[in-house]
Design a protein around this motif. Sequence first.
Motif, PDB file in Angstrom:
ATOM      1  N   MET A  96     -54.180  13.101 -28.214  1.00  0.00           N
ATOM      2  CA  MET A  96     -53.034  12.709 -27.436  1.00  0.00           C
ATOM      3  C   MET A  96     -52.787  13.797 -26.393  1.00  0.00           C
ATOM      4  N   LYS A  97     -52.616  13.399 -25.152  1.00  0.00           N
ATOM      5  CA  LYS A  97     -52.407  14.325 -24.054  1.00  0.00           C
ATOM      6  C   LYS A  97     -50.912  14.351 -23.720  1.00  0.00           C
ATOM      7  N   LEU A  98     -50.312  15.564 -23.759  1.00  0.00           N
ATOM      8  CA  LEU A  98     -48.871  15.717 -23.558  1.00  0.00           C
ATOM      9  C   LEU A  98     -48.575  16.817 -22.547  1.00  0.00           C
ATOM     10  N   VAL A 146     -51.385  19.789 -22.684  1.00  0.00           N
ATOM     11  CA  VAL A 146     -52.132  20.095 -23.896  1.00  0.00           C
ATOM     12  C   VAL A 146     -52.647  18.812 -24.540  1.00  0.00           C
ATOM     13  N   VAL A 147     -53.719  18.959 -25.281  1.00  0.00           N
ATOM     14  CA  VAL A 147     -54.254  17.846 -26.055  1.00  0.00           C
ATOM     15  C   VAL A 147     -54.060  18.209 -27.527  1.00  0.00           C
ATOM     16  N   VAL A 148     -53.307  17.359 -28.242  1.00  0.00           N
ATOM     17  CA  VAL A 148     -53.005  17.605 -29.654  1.00  0.00           C
ATOM     18  C   VAL A 148     -53.372  16.364 -30.465  1.00  0.00           C
ATOM     19  N   LYS A 149     -53.381  16.534 -31.765  1.00  0.00           N
ATOM     20  CA  LYS A 149     -53.631  15.390 -32.633  1.00  0.00           C
ATOM     21  C   LYS A 149     -52.469  14.412 -32.543  1.00  0.00           C
ATOM     22  N   ASP A 150     -52.768  13.133 -32.732  1.00  0.00           N
ATOM     23  CA  ASP A 150     -51.764  12.086 -32.565  1.00  0.00           C
ATOM     24  C   ASP A 150     -50.541  12.290 -33.455  1.00  0.00           C
ATOM     25  N   GLY A 151     -50.727  12.637 -34.709  1.00  0.00           N
ATOM     26  CA  GLY A 151     -49.613  12.794 -35.639  1.00  0.00           C
ATOM     27  C   GLY A 151     -48.703  13.952 -35.250  1.00  0.00           C
ATOM     28  N   PRO A 195     -45.092  12.364 -22.841  1.00  0.00           N
ATOM     29  CA  PRO A 195     -46.453  11.839 -22.709  1.00  0.00           C
ATOM     30  C   PRO A 195     -47.011  12.082 -21.301  1.00  0.00           C
ATOM     31  N   TRP A 196     -48.313  12.288 -21.232  1.00  0.00           N
ATOM     32  CA  TRP A 196     -48.987  12.498 -19.957  1.00  0.00           C
ATOM     33  C   TRP A 196     -49.181  11.155 -19.262  1.00  0.00           C
ATOM     34  N   THR A 197     -48.828  11.105 -17.983  1.00  0.00           N
ATOM     35  CA  THR A 197     -49.075   9.920 -17.163  1.00  0.00           C
ATOM     36  C   THR A 197     -49.707  10.375 -15.854  1.00  0.00           C
ATOM     37  N   LYS A 198     -50.177   9.428 -15.062  1.00  0.00           N
ATOM     38  CA  LYS A 198     -50.795   9.795 -13.781  1.00  0.00           C
ATOM     39  C   LYS A 198     -49.775  10.442 -12.843  1.00  0.00           C
ATOM     40  N   GLY A 199     -48.531   9.999 -12.925  1.00  0.00           N
ATOM     41  CA  GLY A 199     -47.483  10.602 -12.103  1.00  0.00           C
ATOM     42  C   GLY A 199     -46.900  11.854 -12.718  1.00  0.00           C
ATOM     43  N   GLY A 200     -47.447  12.277 -13.835  1.00  0.00           N
ATOM     44  CA  GLY A 200     -46.932  13.445 -14.550  1.00  0.00           C
ATOM     45  C   GLY A 200     -47.171  14.758 -13.835  1.00  0.00           C
TER      46      GLY A 200
END
Length: 148
Positions: free
Chosen positions: A1-3, A19-24, A38-43
Amino acid sequence: MKLILTQEVTGLGAPGDVVVVKDGYGRNFLLPRSLATPWTKGGQKQVDAIRKARSTREVASVEQAQTLKARLEQGAVTLTAHAGAGGRLFGAITTADVAEAVSSSGGPELDRRKIELGQPIKAVGRHDVSVRLHPEVSAKLTLEVVAG
């Protein structure tokens, strides 16, 4: 999950970091506590705004952080709290209490999120508190809790 981190998370990153972390971990810890979004294209615009705000709030240079560290480590900061028999406090000392005690004793203004308590302070006596002044500099603050 990218946050995108919105707050400082020890061991993970600073506000504005992607950062990329585990989903849980992301779904159950970071997102409910508003530590990340959450990461988005407009983020990317959001990341730039967070980094700009952080740069204005943060201690500018390592040299300035070193002088601040020397000021903090000079002596102990005294904090008065309500205590019962045996020196146990009614409640616990929080990071906001520590920041207020430092500023009221003539020290610098500290962000409560930069103060790290190793364990909750629930008794009178001397306690060591860590303060992150800069990514490369952290200071040890001696806190003297007295019954009042």
